[in-house]
Scaffold this motif. Structure first.
Motif, PDB file in Angstrom:
ATOM      1  N   ASP A 183      17.310  16.282  -0.490  1.00  0.00           N
ATOM      2  CA  ASP A 183      18.478  17.075  -0.863  1.00  0.00           C
ATOM      3  C   ASP A 183      19.030  17.870   0.308  1.00  0.00           C
ATOM      4  OD1 ASP A 183      18.515  16.205  -3.445  1.00  0.00           O
ATOM      5  OD2 ASP A 183      17.971  18.107  -4.358  1.00  0.00           O
ATOM      6  N   ALA A 184      18.170  18.188   1.279  1.00  0.00           N
ATOM      7  CA  ALA A 184      18.583  19.063   2.379  1.00  0.00           C
ATOM      8  C   ALA A 184      19.751  18.477   3.166  1.00  0.00           C
ATOM      9  CB  ALA A 184      17.403  19.317   3.315  1.00  0.00           C
ATOM     10  N   ALA A 185      19.804  17.162   3.287  1.00  0.00           N
ATOM     11  CA  ALA A 185      20.885  16.536   4.034  1.00  0.00           C
ATOM     12  C   ALA A 185      22.204  16.562   3.267  1.00  0.00           C
ATOM     13  CB  ALA A 185      20.516  15.090   4.377  1.00  0.00           C
ATOM     14  N   GLY A 202      23.938   4.789  -2.124  1.00  0.00           N
ATOM     15  CA  GLY A 202      24.325   5.131  -3.489  1.00  0.00           C
ATOM     16  C   GLY A 202      24.529   6.622  -3.679  1.00  0.00           C
ATOM     17  N   ARG A 203      23.627   7.416  -3.112  1.00  0.00           N
ATOM     18  CA  ARG A 203      23.767   8.874  -3.225  1.00  0.00           C
ATOM     19  C   ARG A 203      24.971   9.360  -2.445  1.00  0.00           C
ATOM     20  NH1 ARG A 203      18.258  12.173  -2.372  1.00  0.00           N
ATOM     21  NH2 ARG A 203      19.653  13.870  -3.017  1.00  0.00           N
ATOM     22  N   ALA A 204      25.219   8.764  -1.287  1.00  0.00           N
ATOM     23  CA  ALA A 204      26.394   9.155  -0.498  1.00  0.00           C
ATOM     24  C   ALA A 204      27.680   8.842  -1.265  1.00  0.00           C
ATOM     25  CB  ALA A 204      26.380   8.440   0.848  1.00  0.00           C
ATOM     26  N   ALA A 205      27.717   7.672  -1.905  1.00  0.00           N
ATOM     27  CA  ALA A 205      28.892   7.302  -2.697  1.00  0.00           C
ATOM     28  C   ALA A 205      29.074   8.244  -3.881  1.00  0.00           C
ATOM     29  CB  ALA A 205      28.759   5.860  -3.184  1.00  0.00           C
ATOM     30  N   ALA A 206      27.964   8.655  -4.490  1.00  0.00           N
ATOM     31  CA  ALA A 206      28.039   9.589  -5.614  1.00  0.00           C
ATOM     32  C   ALA A 206      28.571  10.944  -5.155  1.00  0.00           C
ATOM     33  CB  ALA A 206      26.660   9.751  -6.252  1.00  0.00           C
ATOM     34  N   ALA A 207      28.180  11.373  -3.951  1.00  0.00           N
ATOM     35  CA  ALA A 207      28.685  12.639  -3.420  1.00  0.00           C
ATOM     36  C   ALA A 207      30.192  12.565  -3.192  1.00  0.00           C
ATOM     37  CB  ALA A 207      27.973  12.984  -2.108  1.00  0.00           C
ATOM     38  N   VAL A 208      30.669  11.427  -2.675  1.00  0.00           N
ATOM     39  CA  VAL A 208      32.105  11.246  -2.462  1.00  0.00           C
ATOM     40  C   VAL A 208      32.838  11.246  -3.805  1.00  0.00           C
ATOM     41  CG1 VAL A 208      33.885   9.674  -1.604  1.00  0.00           C
ATOM     42  CG2 VAL A 208      31.779  10.013  -0.300  1.00  0.00           C
ATOM     43  N   LEU A 209      32.262  10.581  -4.799  1.00  0.00           N
ATOM     44  CA  LEU A 209      32.866  10.568  -6.128  1.00  0.00           C
ATOM     45  C   LEU A 209      32.941  11.978  -6.703  1.00  0.00           C
ATOM     46  CD1 LEU A 209      33.999   9.120  -8.597  1.00  0.00           C
ATOM     47  CD2 LEU A 209      31.633   8.687  -9.344  1.00  0.00           C
ATOM     48  N   TYR A 210      31.914  12.781  -6.460  1.00  0.00           N
ATOM     49  CA  TYR A 210      31.921  14.168  -6.915  1.00  0.00           C
ATOM     50  C   TYR A 210      33.079  14.933  -6.284  1.00  0.00           C
ATOM     51  CZ  TYR A 210      30.212  18.958  -7.688  1.00  0.00           C
ATOM     52  OH  TYR A 210      30.095  20.282  -8.046  1.00  0.00           O
ATOM     53  N   GLY A 246      28.191  17.741 -12.275  1.00  0.00           N
ATOM     54  CA  GLY A 246      28.576  16.800 -11.236  1.00  0.00           C
ATOM     55  C   GLY A 246      27.609  16.772 -10.069  1.00  0.00           C
ATOM     56  N   ALA A 247      27.017  17.921  -9.750  1.00  0.00           N
ATOM     57  CA  ALA A 247      26.068  17.983  -8.636  1.00  0.00           C
ATOM     58  C   ALA A 247      24.834  17.129  -8.895  1.00  0.00           C
ATOM     59  CB  ALA A 247      25.665  19.429  -8.370  1.00  0.00           C
ATOM     60  N   HIS A 248      24.513  16.905 -10.174  1.00  0.00           N
ATOM     61  CA  HIS A 248      23.365  16.053 -10.509  1.00  0.00           C
ATOM     62  C   HIS A 248      23.601  14.593 -10.126  1.00  0.00           C
ATOM     63  CE1 HIS A 248      20.817  18.838 -12.901  1.00  0.00           C
ATOM     64  NE2 HIS A 248      21.945  19.442 -13.164  1.00  0.00           N
ATOM     65  N   MET A 249      24.836  14.242  -9.805  1.00  0.00           N
ATOM     66  CA  MET A 249      25.135  12.878  -9.420  1.00  0.00           C
ATOM     67  C   MET A 249      24.468  12.482  -8.109  1.00  0.00           C
ATOM     68  SD  MET A 249      29.189  13.019 -10.410  1.00  0.00           S
ATOM     69  CE  MET A 249      29.599  11.496  -9.581  1.00  0.00           C
ATOM     70  N   PHE A 250      24.247  13.485  -7.223  1.00  0.00           N
ATOM     71  CA  PHE A 250      23.679  13.142  -5.913  1.00  0.00           C
ATOM     72  C   PHE A 250      22.574  14.089  -5.447  1.00  0.00           C
ATOM     73  CE2 PHE A 250      27.128  16.046  -5.224  1.00  0.00           C
ATOM     74  CZ  PHE A 250      26.769  16.826  -4.149  1.00  0.00           C
ATOM     75  N   LEU A 251      22.344  15.199  -6.161  1.00  0.00           N
ATOM     76  CA  LEU A 251      21.262  16.116  -5.822  1.00  0.00           C
ATOM     77  C   LEU A 251      20.168  16.042  -6.869  1.00  0.00           C
ATOM     78  CD1 LEU A 251      23.252  19.329  -4.724  1.00  0.00           C
ATOM     79  CD2 LEU A 251      22.123  17.657  -3.242  1.00  0.00           C
ATOM     80  N   ASN A 252      18.929  16.146  -6.427  1.00  0.00           N
ATOM     81  CA  ASN A 252      17.798  16.090  -7.355  1.00  0.00           C
ATOM     82  C   ASN A 252      17.353  17.480  -7.809  1.00  0.00           C
ATOM     83  OD1 ASN A 252      17.592  13.248  -7.220  1.00  0.00           O
ATOM     84  ND2 ASN A 252      16.488  13.403  -5.275  1.00  0.00           N
ATOM     85  N   GLU A 253      17.682  18.505  -7.021  1.00  0.00           N
ATOM     86  CA  GLU A 253      17.300  19.872  -7.365  1.00  0.00           C
ATOM     87  C   GLU A 253      18.545  20.687  -7.703  1.00  0.00           C
ATOM     88  OE1 GLU A 253      15.264  21.275  -3.910  1.00  0.00           O
ATOM     89  OE2 GLU A 253      13.410  20.234  -4.384  1.00  0.00           O
ATOM     90  N   VAL A 254      18.868  20.761  -8.981  1.00  0.00           N
ATOM     91  CA  VAL A 254      20.031  21.533  -9.434  1.00  0.00           C
ATOM     92  C   VAL A 254      19.601  22.349 -10.646  1.00  0.00           C
ATOM     93  CG1 VAL A 254      22.458  21.473 -10.116  1.00  0.00           C
ATOM     94  CG2 VAL A 254      21.523  19.632  -8.712  1.00  0.00           C
ATOM     95  N   GLY A 255      19.052  23.512 -10.393  1.00  0.00           N
ATOM     96  CA  GLY A 255      18.618  24.360 -11.501  1.00  0.00           C
ATOM     97  C   GLY A 255      17.384  23.821 -12.210  1.00  0.00           C
ATOM     98  N   ASP A 256      17.202  24.289 -13.448  1.00  0.00           N
ATOM     99  CA  ASP A 256      16.001  23.945 -14.209  1.00  0.00           C
ATOM    100  C   ASP A 256      16.182  22.732 -15.109  1.00  0.00           C
ATOM    101  OD1 ASP A 256      14.749  26.208 -13.130  1.00  0.00           O
ATOM    102  OD2 ASP A 256      15.616  27.496 -14.688  1.00  0.00           O
ATOM    103  N   VAL A 257      17.429  22.338 -15.343  1.00  0.00           N
ATOM    104  CA  VAL A 257      17.712  21.213 -16.238  1.00  0.00           C
ATOM    105  C   VAL A 257      17.847  19.941 -15.409  1.00  0.00           C
ATOM    106  CG1 VAL A 257      19.289  20.271 -17.964  1.00  0.00           C
ATOM    107  CG2 VAL A 257      18.879  22.744 -17.850  1.00  0.00           C
ATOM    108  N   ARG A 258      17.202  18.885 -15.830  1.00  0.00           N
ATOM    109  CA  ARG A 258      17.284  17.601 -15.144  1.00  0.00           C
ATOM    110  C   ARG A 258      18.231  16.688 -15.913  1.00  0.00           C
ATOM    111  NH1 ARG A 258      15.605  20.249 -11.761  1.00  0.00           N
ATOM    112  NH2 ARG A 258      13.669  20.102 -10.571  1.00  0.00           N
ATOM    113  N   ILE A 259      19.231  16.156 -15.219  1.00  0.00           N
ATOM    114  CA  ILE A 259      20.202  15.246 -15.824  1.00  0.00           C
ATOM    115  C   ILE A 259      20.269  13.992 -14.949  1.00  0.00           C
ATOM    116  CG2 ILE A 259      22.590  14.931 -16.572  1.00  0.00           C
ATOM    117  CD1 ILE A 259      22.816  17.963 -16.781  1.00  0.00           C
ATOM    118  N   ALA A 260      20.168  12.837 -15.548  1.00  0.00           N
ATOM    119  CA  ALA A 260      20.218  11.582 -14.801  1.00  0.00           C
ATOM    120  C   ALA A 260      21.574  11.432 -14.107  1.00  0.00           C
ATOM    121  CB  ALA A 260      19.986  10.408 -15.746  1.00  0.00           C
ATOM    122  N   PRO A 261      21.604  10.873 -12.897  1.00  0.00           N
ATOM    123  CA  PRO A 261      22.860  10.756 -12.154  1.00  0.00           C
ATOM    124  C   PRO A 261      23.969  10.035 -12.919  1.00  0.00           C
ATOM    125  CG  PRO A 261      21.005  10.298 -10.708  1.00  0.00           C
ATOM    126  CD  PRO A 261      20.441  10.419 -12.092  1.00  0.00           C
TER     127      PRO A 261
END
Length: 230
Positions: free
Chosen positions: A35-37, A127-135, A188-203
């Motif tokens: 996620d750091a990148a 895939g994660r990079a594309a998801a970030a662009v989509l976000y 939307g951040a869950h689309m490409f980040l794995n650590e977004v608060g306490d709730v986990r949502i599939a991309p």
């Protein structure tokens, strides 16, 4: 300004925060170092928000001192009287510009992060990079829709910038109810980040929810735009 800010803010942040990010990873503060990148891309999102607001707010500005009561919207509607087509054309143009902006920024930011952090972060997946662009594209369209609804670019942009960069009201609400994790800027951040608060949502789920939010708000904005006088 929005185009330039979106292009340079994230790479600059990636460079400036490299030392702190390195220490955080080495000390175990990142349970998922990948996620750091991607995290610096959040500040670059401001460029997409500015573009989304300006593409509408510019229509409500005065055309000049010689005609203070006239606005650019009147000239635009004279050239394209079908308002639904106008809204769609602006949305398409905005999406294309933000997609290119996001792609260039994501490649530069991820490459710089990899260069300065080395093996501390894994190679980012396409895939994660594309998801970030989509976000980015979806957030730009969200800003566009909200400006259509409220017809005030300053208020809309101020609220969005404060929520993104200063204090996230959406994130604070997740501490009250987990349902707040499905608000557009958070989900939307869950689309490409794995650590977004306490709730986990599939991309994929996050992407579908984000698209639903943007689609609903765009539909409302287009409907209001069609009913209002120029």
């Amino acid at each position: 300004m929005g185009l330039l800010l979106g292009l340079i803010a994230a790479p600059i942040l990636a460079l400036l925060s490299a030392g702190g990010t390195r220490r955080a990873i080495e000390e175990g503060f990142h349970s998922d170092p990948s996620d750091a990148a991607f995290q610096p891309l959040g500040i670059g999102l401001l460029g997409a928000l500015i573009l989304g607001v300006v593409v509408v707010s510019s229509e409500f500005t005065s055309t000049g001192e010689d005609a203070p009561g006239a606005r650019q919207l009147q000239a635009t509607l004279a050239a394209m009287p079908r308002r639904g087509r106008l809204v769609a054309a602006k949305a398409a143009a905005l999406s294309l510009v933000v997609a290119v902006q996001g792609a260039v920024t994501a490649v530069a930011t991820l490459a710089l992060s990899r260069m300065v952090l080395g093996d501390l972060v894994p190679s980012p997946s396409p895939g994660r990079a594309a998801a970030a662009v989509l976000y980015w594209v979806l957030m730009g369209l969200l800003a566009y829709a909200l400006t259509l609804i409220f017809r005030n670019g300053i208020v809309t942009l101020t609220v969005l910038i404060v929520n993104i960069s200063v204090v996230s009201v959406s994130y604070l609400l997740t501490k009250v109810t987990p349902l707040a994790a499905y608000l557009p800027d958070i989900v939307g951040a869950h689309m490409f980040l794995n650590e977004v608060g306490d709730v986990r949502i599939a991309p994929v789920t996050a992407g579908l929810v984000m698209i639903a939010w943007v689609g609903a708000l765009l539909a409302l904005g287009a409907w209001l735009f069609g009913r209002r006088a120029a």
